[in-house]
Scaffold this motif. Sequence first.
Motif, short mmCIF file in Angstrom:
data_model
loop_
_atom_site.label_atom_id
_atom_site.label_comp_id
_atom_site.label_asym_id
_atom_site.label_seq_id
_atom_site.Cartn_x
_atom_site.Cartn_y
_atom_site.Cartn_z
N THR A 186 0.83 -1.21 0.00
CA THR A 186 0.00 0.00 0.00
C THR A 186 0.86 1.26 0.00
N THR A 187 2.17 1.06 0.19
CA THR A 187 3.14 2.16 0.08
C THR A 187 4.09 1.84 -1.06
N ALA A 188 4.35 2.84 -1.90
CA ALA A 188 5.33 2.67 -2.98
C ALA A 188 6.72 2.94 -2.39
N HIS A 189 7.55 1.92 -2.39
CA HIS A 189 8.87 2.02 -1.76
C HIS A 189 9.97 2.29 -2.79
N LEU A 190 10.64 3.42 -2.59
CA LEU A 190 11.78 3.79 -3.44
C LEU A 190 13.02 3.88 -2.56
N GLU A 224 -1.27 4.32 -0.96
CA GLU A 224 -1.69 5.30 0.05
C GLU A 224 -0.54 6.22 0.44
N ARG A 225 0.69 5.86 0.07
CA ARG A 225 1.86 6.62 0.49
C ARG A 225 3.05 6.29 -0.40
N VAL A 226 4.03 7.18 -0.45
CA VAL A 226 5.31 6.89 -1.07
C VAL A 226 6.35 6.98 0.03
N ILE A 249 10.49 7.11 0.57
CA ILE A 249 11.81 7.22 -0.06
C ILE A 249 12.86 6.88 0.99
N GLN A 250 13.52 5.76 0.81
CA GLN A 250 14.55 5.34 1.75
C GLN A 250 15.91 5.80 1.24
N ALA A 251 16.83 6.03 2.18
CA ALA A 251 18.14 6.55 1.78
C ALA A 251 19.27 5.66 2.27
N ILE A 277 4.36 11.65 1.38
CA ILE A 277 5.71 11.10 1.22
C ILE A 277 6.41 10.97 2.56
N SER A 278 6.89 9.75 2.85
CA SER A 278 7.78 9.54 3.99
C SER A 278 9.21 9.49 3.48
N VAL A 279 10.12 10.10 4.24
CA VAL A 279 11.54 9.97 3.94
C VAL A 279 12.18 9.22 5.10
N THR A 284 10.25 6.04 13.69
CA THR A 284 11.54 5.34 13.73
C THR A 284 11.26 3.86 13.55
N HIS A 285 12.30 3.09 13.28
CA HIS A 285 12.18 1.64 13.13
C HIS A 285 12.87 0.98 14.33
N LEU A 286 12.22 -0.01 14.93
CA LEU A 286 12.88 -0.85 15.93
C LEU A 286 12.86 -2.28 15.42
N VAL A 309 6.58 4.30 16.38
CA VAL A 309 7.49 3.16 16.29
C VAL A 309 6.98 2.14 15.28
N ALA A 310 7.80 1.86 14.26
CA ALA A 310 7.51 0.80 13.29
C ALA A 310 8.32 -0.42 13.71
N LEU A 311 7.65 -1.55 13.91
CA LEU A 311 8.35 -2.77 14.33
C LEU A 311 8.78 -3.59 13.12
N SER A 316 3.21 -2.16 11.52
CA SER A 316 3.13 -0.86 12.20
C SER A 316 4.09 0.14 11.55
N GLY A 317 3.81 1.43 11.74
CA GLY A 317 4.68 2.46 11.18
C GLY A 317 3.87 3.63 10.65
N CYS A 318 4.35 4.24 9.56
CA CYS A 318 3.63 5.36 8.97
C CYS A 318 2.26 4.88 8.49
N PRO A 319 1.24 5.77 8.55
CA PRO A 319 -0.07 5.38 8.05
C PRO A 319 0.02 4.93 6.59
N GLY A 320 -0.61 3.76 6.28
CA GLY A 320 -0.62 3.31 4.89
C GLY A 320 0.60 2.50 4.50
N CYS A 321 1.45 2.12 5.48
CA CYS A 321 2.63 1.31 5.14
C CYS A 321 2.40 -0.13 5.61
N ASN A 322 2.28 -1.08 4.68
CA ASN A 322 2.05 -2.48 5.08
C ASN A 322 3.26 -3.38 4.77
S1 SF4 Z 1 7.27 2.90 8.43
FE1 SF4 Z 1 7.12 2.37 6.28
S2 SF4 Z 1 6.63 4.25 5.19
FE2 SF4 Z 1 7.36 4.78 7.22
S3 SF4 Z 1 9.54 5.17 6.95
FE3 SF4 Z 1 9.31 3.06 7.60
S4 SF4 Z 1 9.22 1.84 5.73
FE4 SF4 Z 1 8.84 4.00 5.19
#
Ligand code: SF4
Length: 321
Positions: free
Chosen positions: A27-31, A84-86, A88-90, A115-117, A180-182, A207-209, A281-287
Amino acid sequence: MVEHVRVAFGTGILLGLWRGQLAVAPTTAHLLTYYEGRCSANCKFCPQAREATADLRMLSRVIWPRCELKKVLARLKENSNKFERVCIQAVNYLNVVDDLCELVTCVRSACALPISVSCQPLTRQDIERLDEAGAERVSIALDAATPELFERIKGGSYTWQAHLGALEHARAVFGDRVSTHLMVGLGEGEQDMVDGIQLLHDRGITVALFAFTPIAGTPLSSHPQPDVASYRRIQLARFLIVNNLSRAERMRFESGWVADFGVERDVLDRTVKSGEPFRTSGCPGCNRPFYNESPRGPIYNYPKRLSSQDFVAIHNQLGTA
Ligand code: SF4
């Protein structure tokens, strides 16, 4: 000027960049920013790391082929209704912030998706540049739940304090649109992870697990994935904390396990029955479908609404069958 970008395989299928089967659609376009070399950082689990020998097309267990940016933007324009979201990972390299700002601006002009960065610690000024370019959220991945583990897994390139400092800068600019990611399974105990989640929640950070995923060509390639039952307890604890139904201090731990979640039985049962704690879990719309596991399972983060079969598995894992 940015000419190429990496695209997560599932995203590329939905954009029509290549063919493939999708067990569950992202549901999120990951770049991912494209860089000829390796990341300047050296996180021990990451295939992009400076000293890793892993396939540079990989991030976690997913392949991210290199694509022409122009083509990706055209496809995003045509297919943005599928997302639902884009995100962009770095990777980390000199002038990466220039590339991130350019990518945000380009995506902004191609579609109206938020857009999430997801990037390394940045200065306040650089975070403001992302905001001006049109990013909706920023994520700075801590990955490790404790300062000691952080030092062991990401040390040398990053520090725990600088990461927390950058998250505070991001909060000052993006308010509550900071994640953030854990990563569960790097060597922390369940109490460490629960305390880490509470600390970040109290700082207003989403927190995105993630479940640790061993990748060939990295120093942790033979490290095991986390126990699924333990991951379930962490997911449940995270859900109760971020929904202010409980707190780490109210939870009780026995032999390193969460033995009591600090809520009444009916609240716990209702929460488990909703299935929501076990979704990605994480940003809205990120599966992030199958970012940490094969579709054959066991599933750590459910990328869609749970089936009755999924609930049977979860009750067995939690011992609530
Ligand atoms: S939770 Fe998903 S959309 Fe948000 S930064 Fe992490 S990978 Fe990207």
